[in-house]
Design an enzyme around this catalytic site. Structure first.
Site, PDB file in Angstrom:
ATOM      1  N   GLY A 109       0.795  -1.216   0.000  1.00 33.71           N
ATOM      2  CA  GLY A 109       0.000   0.000   0.000  1.00 33.71           C
ATOM      3  C   GLY A 109       0.828   1.267   0.000  1.00 33.71           C
ATOM      4  O   GLY A 109       0.334   2.335   0.332  1.00 33.71           O
ATOM      5  N   SER A 110       2.088   1.159  -0.397  1.00 31.62           N
ATOM      6  CA  SER A 110       2.987   2.310  -0.378  1.00 31.62           C
ATOM      7  C   SER A 110       2.854   3.176  -1.620  1.00 31.62           C
ATOM      8  O   SER A 110       3.358   4.300  -1.659  1.00 31.62           O
ATOM      9  CB  SER A 110       4.435   1.835  -0.265  1.00 31.62           C
ATOM     10  OG  SER A 110       4.805   1.077  -1.402  1.00 31.62           O
ATOM     11  N   ASP A 159       3.026  -1.436 -13.414  1.00 27.41           N
ATOM     12  CA  ASP A 159       3.944  -1.871 -12.358  1.00 27.41           C
ATOM     13  C   ASP A 159       4.726  -3.122 -12.742  1.00 27.41           C
ATOM     14  O   ASP A 159       5.922  -3.244 -12.439  1.00 27.41           O
ATOM     15  CB  ASP A 159       3.181  -2.136 -11.061  1.00 27.41           C
ATOM     16  CG  ASP A 159       2.524  -0.891 -10.512  1.00 27.41           C
ATOM     17  OD1 ASP A 159       2.827   0.210 -11.010  1.00 27.41           O
ATOM     18  OD2 ASP A 159       1.695  -1.019  -9.590  1.00 27.41           O
TER      19      ASP A 159
END
Length: 352
Positions: A109-110, A159
């Protein structure tokens, strides 16, 4: 034999969200991102006890199963299980006996693409172990399918490709999940100036991006005009920022980052919140030029552009908040793996 791998995390510089379907399928997406020296790590140790041992430090999951061709997806160590199940299925392999250990340099969750980097990292470890014929594009595509289709996790496509390729990349997302990665060759002085001018701040608040991404998808599907127009501008910002970086125009970079953040906030609710806004206000008051949350929003890391001679002032101001200033550098390489063979000498290892 021991097999290890690592895959870099990334900063989403511009265009974030345009890689998410259905927007990318209808309009095409453009992303500019860059990997940094924070990583996902994986180790596979061959065993002969007919067991599969999963140690996932990020999810605090430590499990042992009898060797099997299919591991049940039950919410525990799902990324590891998803990769294993797909590898066994796609290549018609027998059940394996091994111990696997994974962990990340940054929390889930960064906003740095931790989950996707981990899937790529795990895949790279299996590729190295089993000698599978997968290049960067194939690993990226497979990682995307495992996350988005096999495990039904919300998100985009950037990503996985960032983790596999590494470095600064300008990515194009087209129909039918086609992706084109254009590596950017940036002069060393420009990278040095960017590093001197950028500050990475962890808000102390991790977040799940699923709700934000689902709202973004809904807005696109329903034809919500303000959200779609904002995404068009966000996509354009990837083009503009690419040119700014290639020229070393840091002030232009800051302007594009600032405008990108304003448009990003129009994409869905909860992209910003009081914690993020406070960090933005504090940094700007201390002299920052621009800031933007990396990733979907709602928490995680904020990247700021500052005048290098005032960087310490901004750092000291942010340190008074409940967060963390994270030193970083940009990284060149993407995911890679290596093997370690025990030798006859006690305590000695041979690395290849």
């Amino acid at each position: 034999m021991i097999i290890r791998s690592k895959a870099p995390l990334r900063l989403g510089l511009a265009g974030g969200g345009s890689d998410v379907s259905p927007y990318s399928d209808i309009y095409g997406g453009l992303i500019l991102n860059a990997t940094i020296n924070l990583y996902a790590y994986c180790t596979i140790e061959e065993t002969r006890d007919n067991n599969i041992v999963l140690n996932s430090y990020d999810s605090n999951c430590f499990k042992r199963y009898p060797s099997t061709k299919i591991l049940e997806i039950d919410g525990e160590a799902s990324l590891i299980k998803g990769v294993y199940n797909r590898i066994i299925k796609d290549y018609g392999l027998d059940a394996k006996s091994f111990k696997i250990t994974t962990y990340n340099d940054a929390p889930a969750g960064s906003g740095l693409g931790t989950s996707s980097s981990m899937v790529v990292c795990i895949l790279k470890c299996f590729v190295e172990w089993l000698g599978l014929p997968l290049g960067d594009y194939e690993i990226s595509r497979l990682a995307y399918e495992i996350e988005r289709k096999d495990l039904n996790l919300s998100g985009g496509k950037q990503d996985q490709y960032a983790a596999a390729f590494g470095g600064f990349n300008y990515m194009e997302f087209l129909q039918n999940d086609m992706v084109i990665v254009n590596p950017l060759k940036i002069k060393r002085w420009i990278i040095d100036e960017l590093e001197a001018s950028m500050l990475l701040f962890f808000t102390g608040k991790s977040r799940s991006s699923a709700a934000i991404i689902e709202e973004q998808k809904k807005n696109t599907s329903s034809g919500e005009s303000d959200a779609i127009e904002a995404m068009h501008k966000i996509k354009q910002s990837a083009k503009d920022m690419k040119l700014a970086i290639l020229k070393g125009d840091i002030n232009g970079f800051a302007d594009i980052l600032r405008e990108g953040w304003e448009n990003k906030k129009k994409m869905a609710n909860n992209i910003t919140n009081p914690v993020i806004q406070e960090a933005m206000d504090v940094a700007m008051a201390a002299g920052a030029k621009a800031g933007k949350v990396s990733g979907a929003g709602g928490g995680g890391f904020i990247m700021f552009i500052v005048e290098p001679t005032h960087k310490k002032e901004v750092e000291e101001a942010l340190k008074k908040l409940h967060g963390l200033v994270m030193p970083f550098q940009f990284s060149d390489g993407g995911a890679h793996g290596w093997k370690i063979y025990p030798t006859d000498t006690v305590g000695s290892l041979s690395i290849k």
